[in-house]
Design an enzyme around this catalytic site. Structure first.
Site, PDB file in Angstrom:
ATOM      1  N   ASN A  65      -2.689   0.332  -4.405  1.00  0.00           N
ATOM      2  CA  ASN A  65      -2.663  -0.720  -3.281  1.00  0.00           C
ATOM      3  C   ASN A  65      -2.900  -1.972  -4.289  1.00  0.00           C
ATOM      4  O   ASN A  65      -3.560  -2.166  -5.371  1.00  0.00           O
ATOM      5  CB  ASN A  65      -3.695  -0.664  -2.444  1.00  0.00           C
ATOM      6  N   VAL A  66      -1.995  -3.181  -3.861  1.00  0.00           N
ATOM      7  CA  VAL A  66      -2.140  -4.374  -4.498  1.00  0.00           C
ATOM      8  C   VAL A  66      -1.894  -5.420  -3.431  1.00  0.00           C
ATOM      9  O   VAL A  66      -1.150  -5.084  -2.674  1.00  0.00           O
ATOM     10  CB  VAL A  66      -1.221  -4.687  -5.523  1.00  0.00           C
ATOM     11  N   ARG A  67      -2.969  -6.462  -3.575  1.00  0.00           N
ATOM     12  CA  ARG A  67      -3.129  -7.440  -2.313  1.00  0.00           C
ATOM     13  C   ARG A  67      -3.646  -8.493  -2.588  1.00  0.00           C
ATOM     14  O   ARG A  67      -4.097  -8.725  -3.645  1.00  0.00           O
ATOM     15  CB  ARG A  67      -4.179  -6.474  -1.227  1.00  0.00           C
ATOM     16  N   HIS A 119     -20.767  11.572   1.864  1.00  0.00           N
ATOM     17  CA  HIS A 119     -21.234  12.646   2.845  1.00  0.00           C
ATOM     18  C   HIS A 119     -21.056  14.172   2.314  1.00  0.00           C
ATOM     19  O   HIS A 119     -21.564  14.939   2.597  1.00  0.00           O
ATOM     20  CB  HIS A 119     -20.496  12.766   4.391  1.00  0.00           C
ATOM     21  N   HIS A 164      -2.178   7.271  -4.759  1.00  0.00           N
ATOM     22  CA  HIS A 164      -2.280   6.003  -4.125  1.00  0.00           C
ATOM     23  C   HIS A 164      -2.229   4.926  -4.854  1.00  0.00           C
ATOM     24  O   HIS A 164      -2.893   4.784  -6.093  1.00  0.00           O
ATOM     25  CB  HIS A 164      -3.910   6.064  -3.308  1.00  0.00           C
ATOM     26  N   HIS A 206       2.272  12.161  -0.693  1.00  0.00           N
ATOM     27  CA  HIS A 206       1.678  13.600  -0.248  1.00  0.00           C
ATOM     28  C   HIS A 206       2.740  14.516  -0.790  1.00  0.00           C
ATOM     29  O   HIS A 206       3.752  14.649  -0.194  1.00  0.00           O
ATOM     30  CB  HIS A 206       1.243  13.775   1.071  1.00  0.00           C
ATOM     31  N   HIS A 263      -4.813   7.853 -16.755  1.00  0.00           N
ATOM     32  CA  HIS A 263      -5.791   6.751 -17.045  1.00  0.00           C
ATOM     33  C   HIS A 263      -5.351   6.037 -18.160  1.00  0.00           C
ATOM     34  O   HIS A 263      -5.809   4.805 -18.159  1.00  0.00           O
ATOM     35  CB  HIS A 263      -7.131   7.854 -17.334  1.00  0.00           C
ATOM     36  N   SER A 319       0.957  -1.120   0.136  1.00  0.00           N
ATOM     37  CA  SER A 319       0.174  -0.088  -0.007  1.00  0.00           C
ATOM     38  C   SER A 319       0.847   1.455  -0.033  1.00  0.00           C
ATOM     39  O   SER A 319       1.721   1.003   0.723  1.00  0.00           O
ATOM     40  CB  SER A 319      -0.913   0.097   1.262  1.00  0.00           C
TER      41      SER A 319
END
Length: 303
Positions: free
Chosen positions: A106-108, A176, A104, A94, A146, A90
């Site tokens: 993430n590979v899992r 929200h 960001h 910044h 992209h 992960s």
């Protein structure tokens, strides 16, 4: 089941990305190896107050336990109570310059072990993706990111990029606030179609494309002039990043519920953040254009 190959890959991916980022920043990533009392551990690689990165982390973890936490069984009630293993990389960066976007990756991989050691009945899946969060948007950056995501998925079927792009837009959405976190990218989960080798190869392709997707953007924007106005807006928009990670992100919830290393889990949070009450940028300003021109769930492949 044999998880040697994915573990070896995730460790090599972490090392390769850290080396590339250190070459860009000129500083070193701290190495913090940790162990988890319930089983497993990981390696956190972190930089703070670098020349390019105000804060960045590239973490590897391989943890296991006797009973799955609630966040892992919400969509799979049939595996509740099983012993489990999870591993992956992960990453959150910044940058200091507000014209360089936060990113960001993430590979899992996840395994829910079958009772009585019946490895043939183990339930496994892969997940991951990457997404871009600009503060001052540039169309060419969004297009490049992209297209890199599309290219990572292209060998596995032309239908995957539209599907995973849409999944990313839906996942990285602050309900929200009724707004996207950024300009998106790709996101996938519960991947086990086509067999283990195909799913691992797809996940490797996503991880291996990260540098191609992000580093050219970083190099283009890292020396862009900025002042207090831009830094102030960056701190304000970073608040949205914090809100998503603490309220909606399943990975953060899983890490905390499974008693992972808190420092490594929360390394995704930016070091300087500012909240304001009902603040809105001046219409037509560069700050307003982030919302009107970029946080719109657009198909960026054609510019």
């Amino acid at each position: 089941m044999d998880i040697t190959a994915p573990r070896r890959y995730f460790l090599s991916l972490q090392e390769g990305i850290v080396a590339a980022l250190e070459a860009v920043d000129g500083g070193s990533f701290r190495r913090d190896a940790w162990e988890r009392p319930e089983g497993g551990g990981g390696i956190a690689r972190l930089i703070e107050d670098g020349r390019v990165f105000e804060r960045g982390g590239v973490n590897f973890s391989h943890v296991m336990g006797d009973k799955l936490p609630p966040s892992a069984t919400a969509t799979r009630p049939g595996i509740a109570g099983r012993a489990w293993e999870a591993m992956g990389v992960s990453l959150v960066l910044h940058p200091r310059n507000p014209y360089v976007p936060t990113v960001h990756l993430n590979v899992r991989m996840f395994v829910a072990h079958a009772p009585r050691g019946d490895t043939a009945a183990d339930v496994w899946w892969f997940g991951g993706g990457m997404d871009l969060t600009p503060y001052y948007g540039f169309a060419e950056d969004a297009v490049h990111f992209h297209r890199s995501c599309r290219d990572a998925l292209a060998p596995f079927g032309a239908d995957l990029h539209p599907k995973y792009k849409r999944w990313c837009d839906e996942y990285f959405y602050l309900r929200h606030r009724r707004e996207p976190r950024g300009v998106g990218g790709i996101f996938y989960d519960d991947l086990n179609e086509g067999g283990f080798e195909r799913c691992l190869a797809l996940t490797r392709s996503v991880g291996d494309r990260f540098a191609d997707a992000y580093l050219p953007i970083l190099e283009r924007r890292r020396d862009h002039p900025f002042g207090e106005r831009e830094r102030d807006f960056q701190a304000y928009r970073r608040g949205r990043y914090v809100e998503f990670n603490l309220v909606w992100d399943r990975g953060t919830l899983f890490g905390l519920q499974s008693n992972g290393r808190t420092e490594a889990i929360l390394m995704s949070l930016p070091p300087v953040v500012r909240w304001r009450y009902d603040w809105k940028p001046e219409p037509g300003s560069p700050e307003a254009r982030l919302t009107t021109d970029f946080l719109i769930g657009k198909d960026w492949l054609d510019g």
